[in-house]
Scaffold this motif. Sequence first.
Motif, PDB file in Angstrom:
ATOM      1  N   ALA A   1      52.358   2.569  83.717  1.00 45.96           N
ATOM      2  CA  ALA A   1      52.242   3.794  84.524  1.00 45.96           C
ATOM      3  C   ALA A   1      53.401   3.924  85.506  1.00 45.96           C
ATOM      4  CB  ALA A   1      50.908   3.802  85.271  1.00 45.96           C
TER       5      ALA A   1
ATOM      6  N   GLN B   1      37.503  11.655  87.090  1.00 52.57           N
ATOM      7  CA  GLN B   1      37.712  11.875  85.666  1.00 52.57           C
ATOM      8  C   GLN B   1      38.499  10.732  85.021  1.00 52.57           C
ATOM      9  OE1 GLN B   1      36.370  14.323  83.742  1.00 52.57           O
ATOM     10  NE2 GLN B   1      37.188  13.138  82.043  1.00 52.57           N
ATOM     11  N   ALA B   2      39.483  10.219  85.709  1.00 48.43           N
ATOM     12  CA  ALA B   2      40.287   9.112  85.161  1.00 48.43           C
ATOM     13  C   ALA B   2      39.418   7.886  84.924  1.00 48.43           C
ATOM     14  CB  ALA B   2      41.434   8.778  86.108  1.00 48.43           C
ATOM     15  N   ILE B   3      38.473   7.625  85.802  1.00 49.80           N
ATOM     16  CA  ILE B   3      37.594   6.470  85.646  1.00 49.80           C
ATOM     17  C   ILE B   3      36.646   6.707  84.473  1.00 49.80           C
ATOM     18  CG2 ILE B   3      35.702   5.158  86.717  1.00 49.80           C
ATOM     19  CD1 ILE B   3      37.113   5.745  89.416  1.00 49.80           C
ATOM     20  N   ARG B   4      36.129   7.927  84.360  1.00 46.17           N
ATOM     21  CA  ARG B   4      35.183   8.237  83.273  1.00 46.17           C
ATOM     22  C   ARG B   4      35.846   8.164  81.916  1.00 46.17           C
ATOM     23  NH1 ARG B   4      31.018  12.878  84.423  1.00 46.17           N
ATOM     24  NH2 ARG B   4      30.150  11.851  82.622  1.00 46.17           N
ATOM     25  N   SER B   5      37.138   8.528  81.860  1.00 43.60           N
ATOM     26  CA  SER B   5      37.791   8.458  80.547  1.00 43.60           C
ATOM     27  C   SER B   5      38.413   7.119  80.328  1.00 43.60           C
ATOM     28  CB  SER B   5      38.863   9.484  80.344  1.00 43.60           C
ATOM     29  OG  SER B   5      39.214  10.270  81.395  1.00 43.60           O
TER      30      SER B   5
ATOM     31  N   ARG C   1      38.079  15.427  90.113  1.00 42.59           N
ATOM     32  CA  ARG C   1      39.467  15.241  89.676  1.00 42.59           C
ATOM     33  C   ARG C   1      39.838  13.753  89.672  1.00 42.59           C
ATOM     34  NH1 ARG C   1      44.578  15.057  91.984  1.00 42.59           N
ATOM     35  NH2 ARG C   1      43.730  15.226  94.056  1.00 42.59           N
ATOM     36  N   ASP C   2      39.482  13.052  90.735  1.00 44.88           N
ATOM     37  CA  ASP C   2      39.794  11.621  90.807  1.00 44.88           C
ATOM     38  C   ASP C   2      38.869  10.788  89.921  1.00 44.88           C
ATOM     39  OD1 ASP C   2      41.852  12.042  92.608  1.00 44.88           O
ATOM     40  OD2 ASP C   2      40.531  11.832  94.346  1.00 44.88           O
TER      41      ASP C   2
END
Length: 166
Positions: free
Chosen positions: A58, A162-166, A159-160
Amino acid sequence: MNTPNRTDFRFSERLRVRWSEVDAQKVVFNAHYLSYFDTAIAGYWRALALPYEATLAALDGDLFVRKASLEYRSSARYDDLLDVGIRCRRIGNSSISFDAVAWRGATTVVAGELVYVFTDAAGQVPRPVPAALRTALERYEAGAPAVEVKVGRWAELGRDAQAIRS
């Protein structure tokens, strides 16, 4: 090299000396201490909640060892339990210096310094340590939690999250 106290280290990893690491003198062969420190560095990254490979990808960079020095104080033997402490001591422009110490109980077995250089991923040319990485290391060493859990509405946190869920 001064021997840091255990209390100077927020992170340590416990390792057991394996039979294959002991030499003819019945002590840990010196090169294995670098392996112990490398294993503990991996644990340090987990404690930071920064998966090493994904984090560096990243950041479009990589870390390479520039310097590794060890100072032997005592000997570890087969089946000893060692606590290996790691702490980030200094962040330069493109380098990150870590102190590493292996203790057997109250006895310092080996102390060391590991210096890594942050580079671009492709050309291995030194680059400045990214601000996000610098901040994460400084905050962790200052005692801040590596992660923060917030509870709230999806409209506020989605928004923040979503990265954890995906």
